[in-house]
Write an enzyme that holds these catalytic residues in place. Structure first.
Site, short mmCIF file in Angstrom:
data_model
loop_
_atom_site.label_atom_id
_atom_site.label_comp_id
_atom_site.label_asym_id
_atom_site.label_seq_id
_atom_site.Cartn_x
_atom_site.Cartn_y
_atom_site.Cartn_z
N ASN A 1 0.92 -1.35 0.00
CA ASN A 1 -0.07 -0.07 -0.02
C ASN A 1 1.00 1.35 0.08
O ASN A 1 0.26 2.29 -0.57
CB ASN A 1 -1.05 -0.11 1.30
CG ASN A 1 -0.51 0.03 2.38
OD1 ASN A 1 0.71 -0.34 2.67
ND2 ASN A 1 -1.31 0.17 3.50
N GLU B 1 4.37 -4.39 12.48
CA GLU B 1 3.12 -3.32 12.07
C GLU B 1 2.01 -4.06 11.67
O GLU B 1 2.28 -4.59 10.43
CB GLU B 1 3.68 -2.37 11.35
CG GLU B 1 4.22 -0.89 11.96
CD GLU B 1 3.51 -0.42 13.08
OE1 GLU B 1 4.21 -0.28 14.10
OE2 GLU B 1 2.24 -0.63 13.25
N GLU C 1 7.88 2.65 14.57
CA GLU C 1 8.71 3.19 13.45
C GLU C 1 8.83 4.54 13.46
O GLU C 1 8.04 5.16 14.10
CB GLU C 1 8.18 2.60 12.15
CG GLU C 1 8.11 1.03 12.26
CD GLU C 1 7.94 0.54 10.75
OE1 GLU C 1 6.77 0.45 10.31
OE2 GLU C 1 8.87 0.12 10.26
#
Ligand code: ADP
Length: 498
Positions: free
Chosen positions: A154, A252, A466
Site C-alpha cells: 500500500n 506493524e 517506526e
C-alpha cells in the site's frame, strides 16, 4: 500499453534472476490485462545468497562512521527528489493510487531520507556519572546486524524507506522482501539506493512469494532482525517464528481506526476529514478511517452531508488526473471487500451508498469498488470490528463523549484515532483516554509525519514504533560502557559502601 519491466533481485551489488529462473508478473489494478512487471520467484537458496552477502558486508559497514553512512541516505533522498515524477507514475500504475497520493508516498521517502540522514550526526547516547571515583560511564547505540524488511504494497516506496533508511544509518545491512503486488516500485527504489553508491551487500532485494521467500527470511538462522508490516495473520506467524529463533522483531499490523464527530464539531471540517480518512488510498491504509462515531445530535445532518459528497467521488485509474479513488489492489482483496457487504447485510447494517463492485465503462477493466457507507452499525458487528481495507466506512451513533471513547476503544487494534470537537476539555480528555498509538484532534486518522513515532497499541503491533527517533530503538541495541581510569580494581556496590 508499455512493455513490462523486467525486475531482478539485487544481491551484493548485482542484478540477478532467481536461481530457478522462475518468474511472476505484477498487474495494473486499474487494467488487469496490463502486466506492469515480471519479477523473480525466489526461493530459499536466493535468500541464503543474500544473507551471506549481507553478513559479509555488515563486517565493514558497521565500521563506516555513522555520518558517512548517513551521506549515502542523503543522496538517496536527493535522487528520489529527482526521480519523483517517474516513480509516482509507476506507483499509480502498479499499486493504483492517484498520482497526488503516489507523489506523497515518495515524498514520505524523501522526508525520511533527510530526517534519517540527520541522525548520522546524532545517534545520541547518554553520559552519566559512575558511582566510583575515576570512572566514566556512557551508553552507545550499536547496530544489530542483518535485517530482513518485509513490506506490503500500500506504500510501496514510503514503507521500505521507513525501514531501510534508519536501519542503514544505524550500521545494519538489509534485505528487502517487497510485496508481490508491487515489485517494480521496489526495484526502482533499490536502483536509487544503488545509484547512491552504497557498497555491495549493504542493501539487497529479494523478490518472491511471502510463503516462500518471506518465510525463508524469517526462519533463516543468520538473520538478526525482522521488521514486518502487513496483515495480523502473517504478523502472528512472523512474531512466533522470531520468538522461537531468537530474532529481534518489529511488527506493524492491522487497525480499525475511528473518527469521532461530537455535536460541537465544525461539521464541514469533520466531513473533509472523514472523506479523506475513509476513502483516501481507497481505504487501503493501515490508518484508514473504518468507523465514524457520530454524536446523535449531528448524526442525521452529518450523514446526509457525507452521503452527498461520497456520491460525487470520481473513481478511475490513478494515472488519470481527475481520479479521486483508485482501484483495489487485486481481485482477492476486491472479493474480500465485497464479501463484507453480505456480512453487513446479514448483521442488520444498512448500505447507505455504494456496496458494489464498480463496472461502469473502463472501470470493469480493473478492481474497482464503490465508496461505501454502512449505516445502523452497532459495535458488536463484524464490520465494526474487523479490518476491511477498502473504501468502506461504518457509522455508529453515540449519545455522549464517554460512550464515543468507549466505543472507539472497543477493538483489539489501536493504531490511529481522531476526534472532532471545539471543546478543549474534551480534546485533552480524549488524548488521555483513547487507546491508540496515534491521536488526531480535528484532523483525520491518516497523515503521519516521519519525525513522529508511528505504530499502535494492543494487537496493532508489538510495542515498537517506526519513524521518529523511536526507529533507532528498533535498529540498534544499547551498550553500556564503563571506563575505569583509577588504575585499580573498583568493585561496584562493595568498595564504595561500608
Ligand atoms: P496483505 O494481506 O496485505 O498482502 P500480508 O501480511 O500477506 O498482507 O503481506 C505483507 C508482506 O508479508 C508481503 O511482503 C508478503 O509477501 C509477506 N508475507 C506473506 N506471508 C508471509 C510469510 N508466511 N512469511 C513471511 N512473509 C510473508
Amino acid at each position: 500499453m508499455t512493455t513490462p519491466l523486467n525486475c531482478q533481485n539485487y544481491i551484493n551489488g548485482q542484478w540477478l534472476n532467481a536461481a530457478t529462473e522462475n518468474t511472476l508478473n505484477s498487474h495494473n489494478p486499474a487494467d488487469k490485462s496490463e502486466i506492469v512487471a515480471t519479477f523473480p520467484r525466489s526461493q530459499a537458496d536466493d535468500v541464503d545468497r543474500a544473507v551471506a552477502n549481507a553478513r559479509q558486508a555488515y563486517r565493514s559497514w558497521r565500521k563506516v562512521p555513522a555520518p558517512a553512512r548517513a551521506e549515502y541516505i542523503f543522496r538517496v533522498g536527493e535522487l528520489l527528489l529527482q526521480h519523483k515524477e517517474e516513480l509516482a507514475q509507476l506507483i499509480s500504475r502498479e499499486m493504483g493510487k492517484p498520482l497526488t497520493e503516489a507523489r506523497g508516498d515518495i515524498q514520505e521517502g524523501i522526508d525520511c531520507a533527510f530526517y534519517s540522514a540527520g541522525e548520522g550526526r546524532r545517534l545520541f547516547g547518554q553520559t552519566t556519572p559512575s558511582e566510583m571515583p575515576n570512572k566514566f560511564a556512557m551508553t552507545v547505540r550499536m547496530p544489530i546486524g542483518v535485517c530482513a524488511l518485509i513490506t506490503p504494497w500500500n506504500f510501496p516506496v514510503a514503507i521500505p524507506c521507513w525501514k531501510a533508511m534508519p536501519a542503514l544509518v544505524c550500521g545494519n545491512t538489509v534485505i528487502l522482501k517487497p510485496a508481490e503486488d508491487t515489485p517494480a516500485c521496489a526495484t526502482k527504489l533499490i536502483e536509487i539506493f544503488a545509484a547512491a553508491g552504497l557498497p555491495p551487500g549493504v542493501i539487497n532485494l529479494v523478490h518472491g512469494v511471502g510463503e516462500e521467500v518471506g518465510k525463508a527470511l524469517v526462519e533463516h538462522p543468520d538473520i538478526d532482525l525482522v521488521s514486518f508490516t502487513g496483515s495480523s495473520a502473517t504478523g502472528a506467524y512472523v512474531g512466533e517464528t522470531c520468538g522461537r529463533t531468537h530474532k529481534r522483531v518489529c511488527l506493524e499490523m492491522g487497525g480499525k481506526n475511528a473518527q469521532v464527530v461530537m455535536e460541537d464539531a465544525d461539521l464541514e471540517l469533520a466531513l473533509d476529514g472523514a472523506l479523506w480518512g475513509a476513502f483516501g488510498t481507497t481505504g487501503q491504509r493501515c490508518t484508514a478511517t473504518s468507523r465514524l462515531i457520530l454524536h446523535r445530535d449531528i448524526k442525521e445532518k452529518f450523514t446526509a452531508m457525507l452521503r452527498e459528497r461520497t456520491s460525487k467521488l470520481r473513481l478511475g485509474a490513478g494515472t488519470e488526473l481527475d481520479t479521486e479513488i483508485g482501484p483495489i489492489i487485486n481481485n482477492r482483496q476486491l472479493q474480500r471487500v465485497h464479501e463484507y457487504m453480505n456480512i453487513a447485510h446479514e448483521e442488520g447494517a444498512k448500505i447507505l451508498i455504494g456496496g458494489k463492485i464498480a463496472t461502469d465503462g473502463q472501470l470493469k477493466q480493473g478492481y474497482f469498488f464503490q465508496p461505501t457507507i454502512l449505516d445502523n452499525v452497532t459495535p458488536d458487528m463484524r464490520v465494526a470490528r474487523e479490518e476491511i481495507f477498502g473504501p468502506v466506512v461504518a457509522l455508529i451513533e453515540v449519545s455522549t463523549f464517554e460512550e464515543a471513547i468507549a466505543i472507539l476503544n472497543d477493538t483489539k487494534y489501536g493504531l490511529s484515532s481522531s476526534i472532532y470537537t471545539r471543546d478543549i476539555n474534551r480534546a485533552f480528555a480524549a488524548i488521555r483516554d483513547i487507546e491508540a498509538g496515534i491521536t488526531y484532534i480535528n484532523g483525520p486518522t491518516i497523515g503521519a509525519e516521519v519525525h513522529l513515532p508511528f505504530g499502535g497499541v494492543k494487537q496493532t503491533g508489538n510495542g515498537h514504533r517506526e519513524a521518529g527517533t523511536t526507529a533507532l530503538d528498533v535498529f540498534t541495541e544499547w551498550k553500556s560502557v564503563y571506563v575505569d581510569f583509577s588504575g585499580s580494581l573498583q568493585r561496584a556496590q562493595i568498595d564504595n559502601r561500608s
